[in-house]
Scaffold this motif. Sequence first.
Motif, PDB file in Angstrom:
ATOM      1  N   ALA A 256       0.679  -1.088  -0.022  1.00 52.56           N
ATOM      2  CA  ALA A 256       0.156   0.053   0.002  1.00 52.56           C
ATOM      3  C   ALA A 256       0.866   1.130  -0.190  1.00 52.56           C
ATOM      4  N   THR A 257       0.319   2.343  -0.656  1.00 53.21           N
ATOM      5  CA  THR A 257       1.080   3.488  -0.603  1.00 53.21           C
ATOM      6  C   THR A 257       0.094   4.506  -1.067  1.00 53.21           C
ATOM      7  N   SER A 258       0.103   5.672  -0.579  1.00 50.49           N
ATOM      8  CA  SER A 258      -0.774   6.967  -1.169  1.00 50.49           C
ATOM      9  C   SER A 258      -0.326   7.621  -2.209  1.00 50.49           C
ATOM     10  N   ASP A 259       1.003   7.370  -2.593  1.00 48.64           N
ATOM     11  CA  ASP A 259       1.642   8.020  -3.930  1.00 48.64           C
ATOM     12  C   ASP A 259       0.999   7.468  -4.890  1.00 48.64           C
ATOM     13  N   LYS A 260       0.467   8.472  -5.938  1.00 50.70           N
ATOM     14  CA  LYS A 260      -0.136   8.362  -7.296  1.00 50.70           C
ATOM     15  C   LYS A 260       0.974   8.375  -8.385  1.00 50.70           C
ATOM     16  N   ALA A 261       0.638   7.677  -9.303  1.00 53.50           N
ATOM     17  CA  ALA A 261       1.553   7.620 -10.443  1.00 53.50           C
ATOM     18  C   ALA A 261       0.744   7.658 -11.810  1.00 53.50           C
ATOM     19  N   LEU A 262      -0.242   6.820 -12.235  1.00 54.46           N
ATOM     20  CA  LEU A 262      -1.172   7.147 -13.360  1.00 54.46           C
ATOM     21  C   LEU A 262      -2.760   7.076 -12.964  1.00 54.46           C
ATOM     22  N   PRO A 263      -3.343   7.931 -13.864  1.00 48.60           N
ATOM     23  CA  PRO A 263      -2.922   8.597 -15.164  1.00 48.60           C
ATOM     24  C   PRO A 263      -2.053   9.733 -14.841  1.00 48.60           C
ATOM     25  N   VAL A 264      -1.411  10.339 -15.837  1.00 54.13           N
ATOM     26  CA  VAL A 264      -0.625  11.532 -15.860  1.00 54.13           C
ATOM     27  C   VAL A 264      -1.450  12.639 -16.351  1.00 54.13           C
TER      28      VAL A 264
END
Length: 266
Positions: A256-264
């Motif tokens: 789990a992580t709250s860091d988002k990647a996609l969509p840009v």
Amino acid sequence: MKFTIVTALTSVLALGASAYPIKGDTVNCRSGPGTSYAVKKTYNKGFEVKISCQTPGEVIEGVKLWDKTQDGCYVSDYYVKTGTSDYVAPKCPTSGGGGSCSKYPRSNQATVDLIAEFEGFRANVYTDPTGNPTVGYGHLCTKSGCTEVKYPIPLSKANGKKLLADDMKPKEKCLTEMTNDKVTLNANQYGALVSWTFNMGCGAAKGSSLIKRLNNGESPNKVISEELPKWVHGNGEVLPGLVRRRNAEVALAKKATSDKALPVKC
């Protein structure tokens, strides 16, 4: 007023004359400036295209420029007979429609560490089995002695990971470009897929059922858990090293992580 009208008319006529013939037999015009973008149209040799703007993109046969045609899609300037390798039209906006977004997320440290674990480390330059000079975590050098590497050799492991992070950029970019806006990934899910793409290559990833399922809007962890374990074969055999790597990638994706990647968002 007459001068203004004449000037405007001259500009229109000049724009209408700015048509250039396609020099490839059949050339794809894509939704963005790279071969990982969707094909929107196909031009035959000799067809004259009008260029609305130009932008840097994927390098094709040494040519970095891509031309946005008045059909609203992109074709490599390599395939357009403009008579020059320089700009013949205004630069395209850096953001907006048509798939021209150039942003892509950078991988987190957990991803760099995972890839480093499976690539192995060599501080000094060596020759790999294919005869190429190599250093660090599998960096294939472009010059004798790896003189293009900006970090001092022998490499420290810390600098080796920085070099690895540089080498990961093309995979991050192509992974971003092959996914659509239905794909929502956090940093760890994205990192797992970057590791897989780094290992298997952009071409293999793009044509995979994994990417197809993600683009259809399926749950990322479900898709990753079901699809990644299929990528463990080499020469028709199951390779233990690939099994371990796929398991590590699935485990990272589930973390789990709250860091988002996609969509840009451009």
